[in-house]
Design a protein around this motif. Structure first.
Motif, mmCIF file in Angstrom:
data_model
loop_
_atom_site.group_PDB
_atom_site.id
_atom_site.type_symbol
_atom_site.label_atom_id
_atom_site.label_comp_id
_atom_site.label_asym_id
_atom_site.label_seq_id
_atom_site.Cartn_x
_atom_site.Cartn_y
_atom_site.Cartn_z
ATOM 1 N N GLU A 119 5.491 -6.698 -5.275
ATOM 2 C CA GLU A 119 4.737 -7.601 -4.417
ATOM 3 C C GLU A 119 5.484 -8.888 -4.164
ATOM 4 O O GLU A 119 4.955 -9.988 -4.375
ATOM 5 N N LEU A 151 -6.533 0.104 -3.894
ATOM 6 C CA LEU A 151 -7.549 -0.882 -4.255
ATOM 7 C C LEU A 151 -7.007 -2.306 -4.192
ATOM 8 O O LEU A 151 -7.752 -3.240 -3.900
ATOM 9 N N ARG A 152 -5.732 -2.480 -4.452
ATOM 10 C CA ARG A 152 -5.160 -3.824 -4.547
ATOM 11 C C ARG A 152 -4.554 -4.319 -3.245
ATOM 12 O O ARG A 152 -4.433 -5.522 -3.028
ATOM 13 N N ALA A 153 -4.137 -3.411 -2.388
ATOM 14 C CA ALA A 153 -3.410 -3.826 -1.182
ATOM 15 C C ALA A 153 -4.332 -4.594 -0.232
ATOM 16 O O ALA A 153 -5.487 -4.208 -0.024
ATOM 17 N N SER A 209 -3.505 3.129 -7.358
ATOM 18 C CA SER A 209 -4.192 1.849 -7.494
ATOM 19 C C SER A 209 -3.830 0.866 -6.393
ATOM 20 O O SER A 209 -4.539 -0.124 -6.197
ATOM 21 N N THR A 210 -2.755 1.112 -5.651
ATOM 22 C CA THR A 210 -2.433 0.200 -4.549
ATOM 23 C C THR A 210 -3.479 0.276 -3.449
ATOM 24 O O THR A 210 -3.640 -0.666 -2.676
ATOM 25 N N ASP A 237 0.859 -1.185 0.000
ATOM 26 C CA ASP A 237 0.000 0.000 0.000
ATOM 27 C C ASP A 237 0.896 1.236 0.000
ATOM 28 O O ASP A 237 1.514 1.572 1.011
#
Length: 237
Positions: free
Chosen positions: A233, A27-29, A24-25, A18
Motif C-alpha cells: 500500500e 474488504l480493505r481496498a 482480504s483486500t 484490490d
C-alpha cells in the motif's frame, strides 16, 4: 529553504490495493479514488526518530525473557538504498515475524502451533552511515491461513522502514530462496511484475554465515525508482 519531497509511484511495480486472489483486500481496498495529501513542514520535520529509541541488542531476536529462542538461527542483513544507489543512513528498520513453528505472539493467532516463551518476534535497528542493517533471529515457519482451501503462507519476515519522520513509513516482506510455497502465495503473487517479485526473495550468503552458529541471508531494500523493492500500500511521499 526546505524542499519538501514528492515522488511518483512507479506503475505496475507495487501490488494493487484490490487483488482478487488475496481475499482480504476485497474488504480493505478503497472503493473511491485516493486523495493524496501533500507533506508540509510539520509532517516532514516531526516527530523525529532518534537513536535513543534503539537499545543495544534490539536487533537480536534470539534472546528474550532469560532464555534462547528455538529454531534455526539466521542472520538477515542488507542495505537500504535510494533509487540512485546512495545509502540511506539513520533509517529505523523494524521487523516482526512468526516463530520457528509459524506462530505469531499475537492475541488473534490461535492456530495449533506452540508458542516460544523466549521469542517475541520483534526487533529494530538503525542503518549505519553506509545504509547497512543486520538482525539475528530464527527462520520463521510457514503457517496456514483462510484465504482459500489448504492455504499456507511461505516463510517470511515483515519489514517496516521509517525515514526522517514518523509519517514516512514503508512496509514490505522478505521471503527465502527455494521455498516451495512461493508459487502458491497470492500475497506475493499480487505484485504484477515477476522481476519485482524476485526482489522480495532474499539471497543466501555463505560468506556471511557464522560457522557453527547461524546461516545468513541478504536482503537489500531500494526505496524507489524502477528497481524499487515492492511495498505494501505505498503512496506518494
Amino acid at each position: 529553504m526546505i524542499i519538501l519531497p514528492s515522488y511518483r509511484r512507479p506503475v505496475g511495480l507495487h501490488p494493487p490495493l484490490d487483488s482478487p486472489e488475496y481475499g482480504s483486500t476485497r474488504l480493505r481496498a478503497p472503493k473511491q479514488d485516493l486523495v493524496l495529501l501533500p507533506h508540509h513542514l510539520t509532517e516532514v520535520t516531526g516527530p523525529l526518530l532518534g537513536s535513543d529509541r534503539v537499545q543495544p541488542g534490539d536487533n537480536d531476536l534470539t534472546m528474550s525473557r532469560g532464555g534462547e529462542a528455538q529454531g534455526q538461527r539466521i542472520r538477515v542483513f542488507g542495505r537500504v538504498l535510494d533509487s540512485d544507489g546512495r545509502p540511506v543512513p539513520d533509517s529505523l528498520v523494524e521487523v516482526w515475524q512468526a516463530n520457528a513453528a509459524g506462530r505469531y505472539r499475537h492475541a488473534v493467532d490461535n492456530w495449533n502451533a506452540p508458542l516460544d516463551p523466549h521469542f517475541t518476534g520483534v526487533g529494530r535497528v538503525l542503518t549505519d552511515e553506509q545504509g547497512r542493517y543486520e538482525f539475528t533471529t530464527v527462520r520463521p515457519g510457514a503457517y496456514p491461513w483462510r484465504n482459500h482451501d489448504n492455504a499456507w503462507r511461505p516463510a517470511h519476515i515483515h519489514f517496516s522502514l521509517f525515514g526522517r519522520a514518523f509519517t514516512q513509513r514503508l512496509v514490505t516482506q522478505m521471503y527465502f530462496p527455494d521455498d516451495p510455497l512461493i508459487p502458491y502465495d497470492p500475497v506475493l503473487g499480487s505484485i504484477p511484475d515477476p522481476a519485482a517479485r524476485e526482489r522480495l526473495v532474499s539471497r543466501f550468503s555463505l560468506e556471511r554465515t557464522t560457522p557453527m552458529f547461524a546461516l545468513a541471508f541478504e536482503f537489500d531494500i531500494v526505496l524507489r525508482g524502477p528497481a524499487a523493492t515492492p511495498l505494501e500500500e505505498p503512496h506518494d511521499d
